[in-house]
Design a protein around this motif. Structure first.
Motif, PDB file in Angstrom:
ATOM      1  N   ARG A  52     -46.354   5.690   1.950  1.00  0.00           N
ATOM      2  CA  ARG A  52     -45.148   5.380   1.183  1.00  0.00           C
ATOM      3  C   ARG A  52     -43.963   5.334   2.140  1.00  0.00           C
ATOM      4  NH1 ARG A  52     -44.777   9.900  -3.205  1.00  0.00           N
ATOM      5  NH2 ARG A  52     -44.736  11.150  -1.337  1.00  0.00           N
ATOM      6  N   LEU A  53     -43.101   4.332   1.940  1.00  0.00           N
ATOM      7  CA  LEU A  53     -41.913   4.237   2.781  1.00  0.00           C
ATOM      8  C   LEU A  53     -40.690   3.881   1.934  1.00  0.00           C
ATOM      9  CD1 LEU A  53     -43.250   2.330   5.914  1.00  0.00           C
ATOM     10  CD2 LEU A  53     -42.480   4.703   5.813  1.00  0.00           C
ATOM     11  N   PRO A  54     -39.648   4.697   1.983  1.00  0.00           N
ATOM     12  CA  PRO A  54     -38.395   4.363   1.310  1.00  0.00           C
ATOM     13  C   PRO A  54     -37.567   3.432   2.194  1.00  0.00           C
ATOM     14  CG  PRO A  54     -38.252   6.562   2.240  1.00  0.00           C
ATOM     15  CD  PRO A  54     -39.636   6.047   2.548  1.00  0.00           C
ATOM     16  N   LEU A  55     -36.975   2.422   1.565  1.00  0.00           N
ATOM     17  CA  LEU A  55     -36.152   1.459   2.294  1.00  0.00           C
ATOM     18  C   LEU A  55     -34.818   1.270   1.581  1.00  0.00           C
ATOM     19  CD1 LEU A  55     -38.807  -1.366   2.850  1.00  0.00           C
ATOM     20  CD2 LEU A  55     -38.146   0.405   4.466  1.00  0.00           C
ATOM     21  N   PRO A  56     -33.778   0.912   2.345  1.00  0.00           N
ATOM     22  CA  PRO A  56     -32.535   0.521   1.683  1.00  0.00           C
ATOM     23  C   PRO A  56     -32.748  -0.853   1.046  1.00  0.00           C
ATOM     24  CG  PRO A  56     -32.376   0.076   4.015  1.00  0.00           C
ATOM     25  CD  PRO A  56     -33.699   0.779   3.803  1.00  0.00           C
ATOM     26  N   HIS A  57     -31.840  -1.252   0.190  1.00  0.00           N
ATOM     27  CA  HIS A  57     -31.945  -2.595  -0.375  1.00  0.00           C
ATOM     28  C   HIS A  57     -31.554  -3.591   0.719  1.00  0.00           C
ATOM     29  CE1 HIS A  57     -31.537  -6.045  -2.949  1.00  0.00           C
ATOM     30  NE2 HIS A  57     -32.166  -5.349  -3.883  1.00  0.00           N
ATOM     31  N   PRO A  58     -32.305  -4.674   0.866  1.00  0.00           N
ATOM     32  CA  PRO A  58     -32.007  -5.639   1.928  1.00  0.00           C
ATOM     33  C   PRO A  58     -30.895  -6.632   1.577  1.00  0.00           C
ATOM     34  CG  PRO A  58     -33.997  -6.281   0.783  1.00  0.00           C
ATOM     35  CD  PRO A  58     -33.573  -4.963   0.199  1.00  0.00           C
TER      36      PRO A  58
END
Length: 190
Positions: free
Chosen positions: A152-158
């Motif tokens: 699982r990886l959390p990302l900012p909104h692109p």
């Protein structure tokens, strides 16, 4: 899967709250090995019915280093937003995802995706729903990405609106993006 997709596309659960009407946008395939859980479609995605078919999607595909063909192959990548339809516009951007979608659909969708090896949580709504409230901000969630990896990886909104966030947090592109890209390529080759 086809029955589930037909049911989702016929959903009218929150129709009364949608300024442009319902148009659930998801991408699902039983063979998908990557699952992207984002926020909700914007107006361009609502118009086309194609997830991430906007500048944010261009950035996301660049982050993942995948082609449009790979990205839009439901047997490789599944896309399940927190809200399936465009929620409308607020004072400072789009409104939050409608709260009805995730409880109504996510468990059924996850059960139909047995091959997922990597889930990406894009934005604070997806992170809070699935990663809990261990950290209070998106920046803290993304900063602690190692705690969730490699599945699982959390990302900012692109979104192009997040250029300031990316400039303020250069560690994201320096530290997490190389790991994200390597993991995406590893999973897609398996």
């Amino acid at each position: 899967m086809q029955t589930l997709l037909a049911e989702i596309r016929a959903c009218r659960l929150c129709e009364a709250h949608l300024p442009l009407g319902p148009r659930p946008v998801v991408q699902l395939g039983t063979g998908a090995r990557i699952l992207i859980i984002g926020q909700a479609p914007g107006t361009k995605v609502h118009q086309t019915g194609i997830p991430w078919n906007d500048p944010s999607g261009d950035t996301l595909r660049r982050w993942l280093q995948v082609s449009r063909e790979q990205f839009y192959d439901p047997e490789q990548i599944a896309i399940m937003p927190m809200g399936f339809c465009y929620p409308g516009r607020g004072k400072s951007g789009d409104l939050p995802p409608r709260p009805e979608c995730a409880p109504a659909w996510h468990k059924r969708i996850l059960a139909a995706l047995p091959n997922v090896q990597l889930t990406l949580f894009i934005g604070l709504y997806a992170q809070r729903y699935y990663l809990g409230k261990r950290y209070s901000t998106l920046t803290e969630n993304v900063r602690h990405w190692q705690e969730f990896a490699p599945e699982r990886l959390p990302l900012p909104h692109p979104s192009p609106r997040n250029r300031h966030w990316l400039t303020k947090n250069p560690w994201f592109e320096q530290e997490e993006l190389p790991v994200l890209r390597a993991r995406v390529h590893e999973v897609l080759k398996s």
